[in-house]
Design an enzyme around this catalytic site. Sequence first.
Site, PDB file in Angstrom:
ATOM      1  N   TYR A   1      24.460  36.978  47.760  1.00 25.65           N
ATOM      2  CA  TYR A   1      25.159  36.675  49.017  1.00 25.65           C
ATOM      3  C   TYR A   1      25.091  35.176  49.244  1.00 25.65           C
ATOM      4  O   TYR A   1      24.029  34.553  49.093  1.00 25.65           O
ATOM      5  CB  TYR A   1      24.491  37.394  50.197  1.00 25.65           C
ATOM      6  CG  TYR A   1      25.050  37.007  51.551  1.00 25.65           C
ATOM      7  CD1 TYR A   1      26.115  37.710  52.106  1.00 25.65           C
ATOM      8  CD2 TYR A   1      24.520  35.931  52.262  1.00 25.65           C
ATOM      9  CE1 TYR A   1      26.638  37.347  53.345  1.00 25.65           C
ATOM     10  CE2 TYR A   1      25.041  35.566  53.496  1.00 25.65           C
ATOM     11  CZ  TYR A   1      26.094  36.268  54.028  1.00 25.65           C
ATOM     12  OH  TYR A   1      26.619  35.909  55.247  1.00 25.65           O
TER      13      TYR A   1
ATOM     14  N   GLU B   1      32.016  33.126  53.897  1.00 27.08           N
ATOM     15  CA  GLU B   1      31.065  34.147  53.445  1.00 27.08           C
ATOM     16  C   GLU B   1      31.531  34.719  52.111  1.00 27.08           C
ATOM     17  O   GLU B   1      32.656  35.206  52.007  1.00 27.08           O
ATOM     18  CB  GLU B   1      30.964  35.266  54.490  1.00 27.08           C
ATOM     19  CG  GLU B   1      29.890  36.284  54.179  1.00 27.08           C
ATOM     20  CD  GLU B   1      29.772  37.334  55.280  1.00 27.08           C
ATOM     21  OE1 GLU B   1      28.654  37.582  55.752  1.00 27.08           O
ATOM     22  OE2 GLU B   1      30.812  37.915  55.661  1.00 27.08           O
TER      23      GLU B   1
END
Length: 416
Positions: A138, A227
């Site tokens: 991530y 993101e």
Amino acid sequence: MFRYIGKASSLARAASAGQRRFLSIHEHQSMKLLNSYGIPTPKSVPAHSPQEAFEVAKNFGKDELVIKAQVLAGGRGKGHFDTGLQGGVHMVSSPEQAQEFASKMIGSKLITKQTGAGGRICNAVMLAERRQPAHEYYVAVLNDRTTQGVVLVASAQGGMNIEEVAAKDPSAIITTPIDFENGLSKPEAVEVAKKLGFSDEQTQNEAADIFINLYRIFKEKDATQIEINPMALTTDGAVLCMDAKFGFDDNADFRQRDVFALRDISQEEPSEVEAQKANLNFIKLDGNIGCLVNGAGLAMATMDVLSLHGGNPANFLDVGGGATPETVKKAFEILLADPKVKSIFINIFGGIMRCDYIAEGVIKATKELDLKIPLVVRLKGTKEAEAKQMIKESGLKIIAFDGLDEAAEQAVSLAT
């Protein structure tokens, strides 16, 4: 009582957060933007019709592809279409399969945990090559209140809900402050890659270059958040951004014309789009009491009080300090377009805003729109006396109050 206050405060906070709108773009647009900054992704091509999906798959150069519905909502893979098709992400192995899935997606509404029961229309699909992840990570670039600056947030536990990861294992989150002017240095970026577990120099450098270029996009394109979930180390040794979510600051639209040209208003609530054209801060909610207020703080307090008395606001609507009678009429039109609205509550504090302007707009809207539902009005402040006299002389059925509690209680009662 505390139960109602808690409910109302949560509602107000949600409306407050939604009041500042940040542009989001589709996945295929995000991939193109990443590629323009030299950030590697799986090859991907959009299609806007079943026939185009067939042609894209036919000329892709690979048979094993993924087809993804292009809808601005999370949870697409676990969602379902109003046509009955389960999932907005599917594996395809032939042009015919791509065409079949596209025919069931394009023009239909995808319902996910984020869209609500109404779902969102799918106008395009994206076909992407399949790349097998050996490990998922991530990565995000965002503004951080604690450091009062931009940070790179990374975790070796990607491909899942990062909030859950942070709650269960805070040590799994690596946060690195970024110098606003100079960006992330190569040694800093490589150090993050090492912390994530990249073991050889080549993949460390590939990951580091992605981190550095993500910040370049963030700064140069006035992003509010980037993101990547997941960023993957593939089985063939490449480091790729498999999925991307962008947010851009609406205040920068004057200098980011290319980015804001990507806006897809079909993914937005129509009433909010209409309100934005009139410079009204409007957020649609699920209740049945239409609210028209000036000032975000007073708007939130108004929703709190309505909820305290057992009511449910149908919207957050701040007409601001520069409202005119025409603006007020437009606000009424937006409120009345919602069939769930059973009463309207106007709560105005006249500081910069003049109460007589609001009264003029209310009277005009009531007459021209042939208002049938109950209207409760509370006006306090500048030109208050004149406004009350105007309402009285209008002869219209407008219920006026001086006290906020009494007015809110009446609005709730009339909506039930």
